[in-house]
Write an enzyme that holds these catalytic residues in place. Structure first.
Site, mmCIF file in Angstrom:
data_model
loop_
_atom_site.group_PDB
_atom_site.id
_atom_site.type_symbol
_atom_site.label_atom_id
_atom_site.label_comp_id
_atom_site.label_asym_id
_atom_site.label_seq_id
_atom_site.Cartn_x
_atom_site.Cartn_y
_atom_site.Cartn_z
ATOM 1 N N ALA A 1 -49.874 -16.551 16.909
ATOM 2 C CA ALA A 1 -50.166 -15.646 18.036
ATOM 3 C C ALA A 1 -49.014 -14.695 18.350
ATOM 4 O O ALA A 1 -49.207 -13.618 18.913
ATOM 5 C CB ALA A 1 -50.518 -16.474 19.270
ATOM 6 N N HIS B 1 -58.292 -20.720 12.315
ATOM 7 C CA HIS B 1 -58.920 -21.066 13.604
ATOM 8 C C HIS B 1 -60.088 -20.150 13.890
ATOM 9 O O HIS B 1 -60.541 -20.043 15.029
ATOM 10 C CB HIS B 1 -57.865 -21.047 14.728
ATOM 11 C CG HIS B 1 -56.807 -22.079 14.508
ATOM 12 N ND1 HIS B 1 -55.577 -22.046 15.123
ATOM 13 C CD2 HIS B 1 -56.778 -23.175 13.697
ATOM 14 C CE1 HIS B 1 -54.837 -23.082 14.713
ATOM 15 N NE2 HIS B 1 -55.552 -23.771 13.849
ATOM 16 N N CYS C 1 -79.733 -18.605 12.198
ATOM 17 C CA CYS C 1 -79.150 -18.071 10.962
ATOM 18 C C CYS C 1 -80.173 -17.200 10.223
ATOM 19 O O CYS C 1 -81.329 -17.597 10.024
ATOM 20 C CB CYS C 1 -78.726 -19.236 10.064
ATOM 21 S SG CYS C 1 -78.115 -18.714 8.459
ATOM 22 N N CYS D 1 -80.783 -19.142 6.685
ATOM 23 C CA CYS D 1 -81.504 -20.431 6.501
ATOM 24 C C CYS D 1 -82.149 -20.927 7.790
ATOM 25 O O CYS D 1 -82.739 -21.999 7.828
ATOM 26 C CB CYS D 1 -80.511 -21.490 5.987
ATOM 27 S SG CYS D 1 -79.406 -22.092 7.273
ATOM 28 N N ASN E 1 -39.319 -15.721 14.359
ATOM 29 C CA ASN E 1 -39.925 -16.244 15.579
ATOM 30 C C ASN E 1 -38.941 -16.164 16.733
ATOM 31 O O ASN E 1 -37.761 -16.532 16.551
ATOM 32 C CB ASN E 1 -40.367 -17.702 15.376
ATOM 33 C CG ASN E 1 -41.467 -18.074 16.369
ATOM 34 O OD1 ASN E 1 -42.537 -17.485 16.368
ATOM 35 N ND2 ASN E 1 -41.163 -19.023 17.245
HETATM 36 N N1 APR Z 1 -42.093 -11.591 17.540
HETATM 37 C C1 APR Z 1 -41.735 -12.803 17.047
HETATM 38 N N2 APR Z 1 -42.095 -13.982 17.623
HETATM 39 C C2 APR Z 1 -42.851 -13.912 18.735
HETATM 40 C C3 APR Z 1 -43.260 -12.684 19.318
HETATM 41 C C4 APR Z 1 -42.842 -11.488 18.672
HETATM 42 N N3 APR Z 1 -43.170 -10.275 19.146
HETATM 43 N N4 APR Z 1 -43.993 -12.962 20.443
HETATM 44 C C5 APR Z 1 -44.048 -14.316 20.540
HETATM 45 N N5 APR Z 1 -43.358 -14.875 19.527
HETATM 46 C C6 APR Z 1 -43.231 -16.304 19.216
HETATM 47 C C7 APR Z 1 -43.041 -17.200 20.417
HETATM 48 O O1 APR Z 1 -41.664 -17.429 20.599
HETATM 49 C C8 APR Z 1 -43.779 -18.480 20.013
HETATM 50 O O2 APR Z 1 -42.890 -19.485 19.540
HETATM 51 O O3 APR Z 1 -44.467 -16.683 18.650
HETATM 52 C C9 APR Z 1 -44.695 -18.063 18.869
HETATM 53 C C10 APR Z 1 -46.164 -18.248 19.193
HETATM 54 O O4 APR Z 1 -46.410 -19.627 19.269
HETATM 55 P P1 APR Z 1 -47.769 -20.135 19.951
HETATM 56 O O5 APR Z 1 -47.983 -19.371 21.206
HETATM 57 O O6 APR Z 1 -47.731 -21.627 19.977
HETATM 58 O O7 APR Z 1 -48.907 -19.641 18.947
HETATM 59 P P2 APR Z 1 -49.381 -20.341 17.604
HETATM 60 O O8 APR Z 1 -48.238 -20.953 16.878
HETATM 61 O O9 APR Z 1 -50.193 -19.353 16.873
HETATM 62 O O10 APR Z 1 -50.353 -21.494 18.162
HETATM 63 C C11 APR Z 1 -51.116 -22.191 17.212
HETATM 64 O O11 APR Z 1 -52.321 -23.240 19.016
HETATM 65 O O12 APR Z 1 -53.417 -23.061 21.046
HETATM 66 C C12 APR Z 1 -53.598 -23.164 19.680
HETATM 67 O O13 APR Z 1 -55.448 -22.387 18.487
HETATM 68 C C13 APR Z 1 -54.307 -21.944 19.157
HETATM 69 O O14 APR Z 1 -53.993 -20.828 17.045
HETATM 70 C C14 APR Z 1 -53.307 -21.344 18.176
HETATM 71 C C15 APR Z 1 -52.442 -22.533 17.812
HETATM 72 ZN ZN ZN Z 2 -77.583 -20.786 7.557
#
Ligand code: APR
Ligand code: ZN
Length: 252
Positions: free
Chosen positions: A30, A110, A153, A156, A219
């Protein structure tokens, strides 16, 4: 102490690692979409971070209102330069597809909020194709009861549900199979914008590293796999990725 700014040294090292790789797999979360205006989940203003403090989600935009950002387009460039062999994403926001990633080169582990899928034959459809109107038919989550007026669907006649994988839903088979295949072949995995806190998705970088691949983590916050990374940078993806692409174009 070299007077080259640290980000330049990091960009040089990451670009070299990508240039030297034979099989680069990119893994996103995300965090790659926050610069498009979407909230992440566990970052400092994340949906779950705020919920734990009893706060509502930050007033962010809705999936329908956002566009890919520079980080998405940098990954599209890695695809077009034939450097990225596969993309594994946890995001449901459709921004990688919208940025021009070929659907044969991505697994959306997801799911994808724009799509609905058949529970019997797994065919994907857009809501327009199905004439699924969320105001009339609801969100179509697996956990909600099927209604008599739900479109079925077109292949099917099976039950149609949202293609988003919610907690406790089974992981999508095809996407998992393709991700496992490419993660096992990669010699470099580039993680961008994920807290690496949700399994089974977060097992991919760890397994790739165990398999002998190098690991890069871009990250902002720390992740539980930072100690495994060959390089880990805490810059915004939308800032550092275009630099890396610029450098790659010079050294390739
Ligand atoms: N650049 C770099 N890193 C970033 C930025 C950015 N602009 N913005 C946010 N981050 C980092 C944050 O520091 C955070 O550690 O991205 C990371 C996002 O982590 P999460 O919010 O936990 O997202 P994700 O890892 O995709 O979550 C996995 O959890 O809730 C479920 O299904 C949902 O797919 C999701 C899964
Ligand atoms: Zn189907």
């Amino acid at each position: 102490m070299s007077n080259i700014p640290q980000i330049e040294r990091e960009v040089d090292k990451i670009a070299e690692m990508i240039k030297d790789s034979q099989y680069l797999v990119v893994f996103t979360g995300a965090g790659i979409s926050t610069e498009s205006g979407l909230s992440d989940f566990r970052g400092k203003d994340g949906i779950w971070t705020r919920k734990e403090k009893g706060l509502p989600p930050k007033h962010g935009k809705h999936f329908d209102d956002v566009k890919p950002n520079k980080a998405h387009y940098a990954i599209k460039e890695l695809q077009d330069m034939k450097l990225m062999k596969y993309l594994i994403s946890q995001n449901v926001d459709n921004l990688h597809i919208e940025s021009g990633i070929d659907s044969s080169l991505i697994s959306e582990l997801h799911g994808n909020y724009k799509l609905m899928k058949c529970m019997d034959c797994d065919t994907r459809f857009t809501r327009v194709e199905l004439k699924w109107d969320r105001d009339i038919h609801g969100r179509g989550f697996r956990t909600e009861p099927q209604q008599a007026n739900h479109p079925v669907c077109l292949e099917c006649g099976g039950r149609i549900i949202s293609a988003v994988v919610n907690f406790n839903d089974p992981m999508p088979e095809k996407e998992m199979k393709m991700s496992k295949k490419h993660a096992a072949k990669c010699d470099l995995m580039l993680v961008i914008g994920s807290s690496l806190s949700v399994q089974p998705a977060s097992n991919f970088p760890r397994k790739a590293k165990k398999n002998g691949a190098k690991l890069i983590i871009i990250n902002i916050d720390a992740t539980p796999q930072d100690d495994l990374a060959d390089i880990r940078v805490a810059h915004k993806a939308g800032k550092i990725l275009p630099y890396i692409i610029e450098k790659l174009k010079k050294i390739l």
